[in-house]
Design an enzyme around this catalytic site. Sequence first.
Site, PDB file in Angstrom:
ATOM      1  N   LEU A  24       6.120   5.379  -0.728  1.00 26.96           N
ATOM      2  CA  LEU A  24       6.239   6.251   0.435  1.00 26.96           C
ATOM      3  C   LEU A  24       6.446   5.403   1.694  1.00 26.96           C
ATOM      4  CD1 LEU A  24       5.775   9.445   0.757  1.00 26.96           C
ATOM      5  CD2 LEU A  24       3.629   8.775   1.802  1.00 26.96           C
ATOM      6  N   PRO A  25       7.639   4.814   1.837  1.00 26.91           N
ATOM      7  CA  PRO A  25       7.877   4.023   3.044  1.00 26.91           C
ATOM      8  C   PRO A  25       7.953   4.917   4.281  1.00 26.91           C
ATOM      9  CG  PRO A  25       9.882   4.190   1.758  1.00 26.91           C
ATOM     10  CD  PRO A  25       8.797   4.836   0.952  1.00 26.91           C
ATOM     11  N   HIS A  26       7.525   4.367   5.413  1.00 28.96           N
ATOM     12  CA  HIS A  26       7.531   5.116   6.665  1.00 28.96           C
ATOM     13  C   HIS A  26       7.426   4.125   7.817  1.00 28.96           C
ATOM     14  CE1 HIS A  26       3.426   4.504   5.283  1.00 28.96           C
ATOM     15  NE2 HIS A  26       3.119   4.362   6.556  1.00 28.96           N
ATOM     16  N   ALA A  27       7.598   4.620   9.017  1.00 30.73           N
ATOM     17  CA  ALA A  27       7.390   3.829  10.224  1.00 30.73           C
ATOM     18  C   ALA A  27       6.938   4.800  11.313  1.00 30.73           C
ATOM     19  CB  ALA A  27       8.668   3.089  10.608  1.00 30.73           C
TER      20      ALA A  27
ATOM     21  N   TYR B 243       0.829  -1.213   0.000  1.00 33.03           N
ATOM     22  CA  TYR B 243       0.000   0.000   0.000  1.00 33.03           C
ATOM     23  C   TYR B 243       0.861   1.260   0.000  1.00 33.03           C
ATOM     24  CZ  TYR B 243       1.004   1.386   4.773  1.00 33.03           C
ATOM     25  OH  TYR B 243       1.648   1.829   5.890  1.00 33.03           O
TER      26      TYR B 243
END
Length: 149
Positions: free
Chosen positions: A65-68, A56
């Site tokens: 749009l990688p994130h954590a 997603y």
Amino acid sequence: MELKSLIRENLVNVDVEVQDWEEAIRAAGKLMVDDGAVEPRFVDAMIRVKNEFGPYIVVAPGIALPHAKPEDGVIQASIAVIRLKNTVEFGNKDNDPVYLVVALAAVDNKQHIEGLRQLSGVLGDDNKIAAIKKVQTKEELLKIFWGVE
């Protein structure tokens, strides 16, 4: 907080060579770690999020749009942007292959939303997307995100 303070000069790169989506996330994450913006565990957390929740994070054609979470090791709010030399598959049939990785590290949810809002102004602009695909240098890429003509 403006994009200029989130996307700092050493958080941008062009023509990055990677073999797969994990290397693409690690390449963006390394810029953040080297900048002192995140702890190394944040990079692992971005990969864990992709593994747990799927592709997603590929939010538009060719854009991941990688994130954590902030508690995964964010030190300073930052956005790393890398344009890949070769596209890679993230497993999102609608938006693969990916050529642009925009990694987001926010210190809280309010900032996360604000960063996304500003990013969408760039990533939702067809002219800016066309320009991003053509840039030769990281300076040119920076100017697009910073809104400098």
